[in-house]
Design a protein around this motif. Structure first.
Motif, PDB file in Angstrom:
ATOM      1  N   GLY A  46       0.814  -1.215   0.000  1.00 31.98           N
ATOM      2  CA  GLY A  46       0.000   0.000   0.000  1.00 31.98           C
ATOM      3  C   GLY A  46       0.843   1.258   0.000  1.00 31.98           C
ATOM      4  O   GLY A  46       2.053   1.247   0.298  1.00 31.98           O
ATOM      5  N   GLY A  47       0.167   2.356  -0.360  1.00 36.26           N
ATOM      6  CA  GLY A  47       0.860   3.606  -0.615  1.00 36.26           C
ATOM      7  C   GLY A  47       1.464   4.279   0.612  1.00 36.26           C
ATOM      8  O   GLY A  47       2.514   4.913   0.506  1.00 36.26           O
ATOM      9  N   GLU A  50       4.685   2.782   1.436  1.00 38.00           N
ATOM     10  CA  GLU A  50       5.593   3.113   0.331  1.00 38.00           C
ATOM     11  C   GLU A  50       6.197   4.509   0.543  1.00 38.00           C
ATOM     12  O   GLU A  50       7.401   4.706   0.448  1.00 38.00           O
ATOM     13  CB  GLU A  50       4.804   3.065  -0.987  1.00 38.00           C
ATOM     14  N   LYS A 198      12.070   0.391  -6.754  1.00 32.54           N
ATOM     15  CA  LYS A 198      10.827   0.403  -7.520  1.00 32.54           C
ATOM     16  C   LYS A 198      10.850   1.411  -8.671  1.00 32.54           C
ATOM     17  O   LYS A 198      10.144   1.235  -9.663  1.00 32.54           O
ATOM     18  CB  LYS A 198       9.671   0.735  -6.572  1.00 32.54           C
ATOM     19  N   ARG A 228      -2.850  -3.456  -4.837  1.00 24.99           N
ATOM     20  CA  ARG A 228      -3.399  -4.386  -3.860  1.00 24.99           C
ATOM     21  C   ARG A 228      -4.670  -4.984  -4.453  1.00 24.99           C
ATOM     22  O   ARG A 228      -5.387  -4.307  -5.200  1.00 24.99           O
ATOM     23  CB  ARG A 228      -3.784  -3.650  -2.573  1.00 24.99           C
ATOM     24  N   LYS A 233     -10.044  -1.083  -6.490  1.00 22.02           N
ATOM     25  CA  LYS A 233      -9.107  -1.020  -7.632  1.00 22.02           C
ATOM     26  C   LYS A 233      -9.731  -1.662  -8.868  1.00 22.02           C
ATOM     27  O   LYS A 233      -9.132  -1.668  -9.930  1.00 22.02           O
ATOM     28  CB  LYS A 233      -7.796  -1.725  -7.290  1.00 22.02           C
ATOM     29  N   GLY A 257      -0.392  -7.987  -7.714  1.00 23.15           N
ATOM     30  CA  GLY A 257      -0.821  -7.386  -6.452  1.00 23.15           C
ATOM     31  C   GLY A 257      -0.010  -7.941  -5.302  1.00 23.15           C
ATOM     32  O   GLY A 257       0.648  -8.969  -5.430  1.00 23.15           O
ATOM     33  N   ASN A 258      -0.068  -7.234  -4.207  1.00 24.17           N
ATOM     34  CA  ASN A 258       0.549  -7.761  -2.990  1.00 24.17           C
ATOM     35  C   ASN A 258      -0.476  -7.630  -1.873  1.00 24.17           C
ATOM     36  O   ASN A 258      -1.569  -7.127  -2.076  1.00 24.17           O
ATOM     37  CB  ASN A 258       1.843  -7.020  -2.657  1.00 24.17           C
ATOM     38  N   LEU A 313      -0.456   6.040  -6.057  1.00 25.58           N
ATOM     39  CA  LEU A 313       0.983   6.087  -6.346  1.00 25.58           C
ATOM     40  C   LEU A 313       1.365   5.198  -7.514  1.00 25.58           C
ATOM     41  O   LEU A 313       2.361   5.452  -8.198  1.00 25.58           O
ATOM     42  CB  LEU A 313       1.768   5.663  -5.103  1.00 25.58           C
ATOM     43  N   THR A 314       0.588   4.158  -7.761  1.00 21.59           N
ATOM     44  CA  THR A 314       0.914   3.294  -8.899  1.00 21.59           C
ATOM     45  C   THR A 314       0.839   4.093 -10.203  1.00 21.59           C
ATOM     46  O   THR A 314       1.595   3.834 -11.136  1.00 21.59           O
ATOM     47  CB  THR A 314      -0.049   2.103  -8.987  1.00 21.59           C
ATOM     48  N   GLU A 317       4.033   6.212 -10.276  1.00 23.22           N
ATOM     49  CA  GLU A 317       5.207   5.375 -10.583  1.00 23.22           C
ATOM     50  C   GLU A 317       5.283   5.060 -12.079  1.00 23.22           C
ATOM     51  O   GLU A 317       6.356   5.119 -12.685  1.00 23.22           O
ATOM     52  CB  GLU A 317       5.135   4.065  -9.783  1.00 23.22           C
TER      53      GLU A 317
END
Ligand code: UDP
Length: 414
Positions: A46-47, A50, A198, A228, A233, A257-258, A313-314, A317
């Protein structure tokens, strides 16, 4: 050599220039030796985790003694806080006395365990929010909420407000999340560390190695969503869009995903998707930041089809890697993507498919949008920008709070 990859504020000179770095250092100078702590509820996934994993190190590099503590809780507690998270994003919640009791007593236990006598305390998201009830303040307490607060459940928001209003400032990701509160509200978008595993540059060989390691086929264009496993999402929507895309352009979809330790729903969502897997539709659950980097770089198009998104954030990134992102027209995504300029904003499965097909068919458009996407991140969403926002806020506290600064410390020692 150990430590050579620890990021220092000076490293940002190569991206934003020496003048910007010096300006930030000047703002940090009067705050040297302040002792600050951040508190959230997970070290990874999660952000929030991160941001904190890099931001805390960067704050130390400008001389502010900054720590990071993580709240401990039972599965029951995290089940409730995930419901609170969902309800802040608009879901229903049965806010029973039992839930409040577990929530507040877990926070009380954590408050007993943690002795907070810092100059500034920064509490992230709702999980540790009530901690403020259990301390005598020695300086400002800030509540930093990362959630999409467009339409929170009323009853829950009223309950949480009694804690929120004890804080000295609230930081939200976007101005549109502003709430009717006594407490001053500020709006800081989150940010990324461009030097992390990352986000740093990778060679083609390094990317190939990651792809090979996870048996991700690279013969067809790759489209990906990395998130996630969470209903907000909309992974199901991405799979539906992929089925439409495949009718027009052959490609491979990778959903990666994690699982965050404070998100008990992730595993269920992940398992519910597995029936859809085939050799061109990969659904992977791994904790591998280099894989996130490689996949974002190797993908032709990155999707982030969220229905709610505090910031996303994805998206940042992927944009930093010069990728066009097709993103849900919600929350922080619409703050990052200017539709048709540096990516596309979409409102449905069909629109997602249409835009991805358009990009897959037009390499020039991809690279043109990707270039603009990278510029957007460079100017707005790097951790040095977030640091500067925090320094401005902390400097502004000096008038209303007696924050111990270098000068005061010197005087005490004399
Ligand atoms: N992430 C990751 N591995 C994954 C999925 C996500 O490392 O398999 C990271 C992702 O790169 C990003 C963060 O988790 O840094 C997700 O932050 P975001 O703001 O997009 O969403 P959140 O999970 O906080 O809702």
């Amino acid at each position: 050599m150990i430590g050579k990859e620890i990021v220092n504020i000076k490293d940002y000179e190569s991206i934003v220039g020496a003048e910007t770095v010096q300006r930030v250092l000047d703002k940090a100078e009067p705050l040297r030796d302040l002792h600050i702590t951040h508190i959230n509820s997970t070290y990874y996934g999660g952000g929030v985790a991160e941001v904190l994993s890099s931001f805390v190190i960067l704050m130390n590099s400008v001389g502010i003694k900054t720590g990071w503590r993580v709240l401990q809780g039972s599965p029951d507690y995290f089940g409730i806080t995930k419901k609170i998270h969902n309800a802040l994003q608009g879901s229903d919640i049965n806010l029973s006395d039992r839930k409040k009791e577990i929530y507040e007593s877990t926070v009380l236990e954590n408050s007993i365990r943690n002795h907070l006598d810092h100059d500034i305390v920064i509490i992230h998201d709702p999980q540790p929010l009530p901690m403020i009830n259990h301390y005598r303040k020695r300086g400002p307490w800030i509540w930093r909420c990362h959630i999409d607060l467009t339409d929170p459940n009323r009853e829950l928001w009223n309950y949480l407000t009694r804690f929120v209003e004890k804080y000295d400032a609230v930081i939200l990701s976007l101005e549109e999340y502003k709430k009717d509160l006594e407490t001053p509200q500020l709006f800081f978008p989150p940010a990324i560390n461009p030097f992390s595993i990352k986000n740093k540059d990778l060679s083609e060989q390094e990317i190939d190695d990651r792809m090979e390691h996870y048996k991700i086929p690279t013969d067809l264009p790759i489209i990906t969503q990395i998130s996630r496993f969470d209903k907000w999402k909309d992974p199901e929507g991405v799979i539906e869009a992929y089925k439409l895309i495949k009718k027009e352009v052959d490609c491979t979809l990778v959903l990666l995903g994690n699982v965050a330790t404070d998100d008990p729903e992730g595993d269920k969502v992940y398992k519910s998707l597995l029936d859809e897997c085939d050799d061109r539709l990969l659904i992977l659950s791994h904790q591998d930041t280099a894989l996130v980097n490689a996949l974002q770089r190797r993908a032709a198009v990155v999707i982030q089809k969220s229905k709610r998104e505090g910031f996303g954030l994805t998206v940042t990134e992927a944009m930093w890697k010069g990728k066009p992102v097709v993103g849900g027209n919600v929350g922080g995504i619409k703050y990052q993507i200017q539709d048709g300029e540096n990516g596309f904003l979409v409102n449905s499965v069909e629109e997602t498919a249409e835009r991805v097909v358009q990009l897959l068919r037009d390499k020039d458009l991809c690279s043109e949008m990707g270039k603009k996407a990278k510029e957007t991140v460079k100017s707005n969403f790097l951790l040095i920008h977030l640091l500067e926002h925090h320094l401005d806020l902390i400097n502004s506290f000096e008038s209303s709070f007696k924050i111990r600064n270098k000068h005061d410390v010197g005087q005490h020692q004399e």
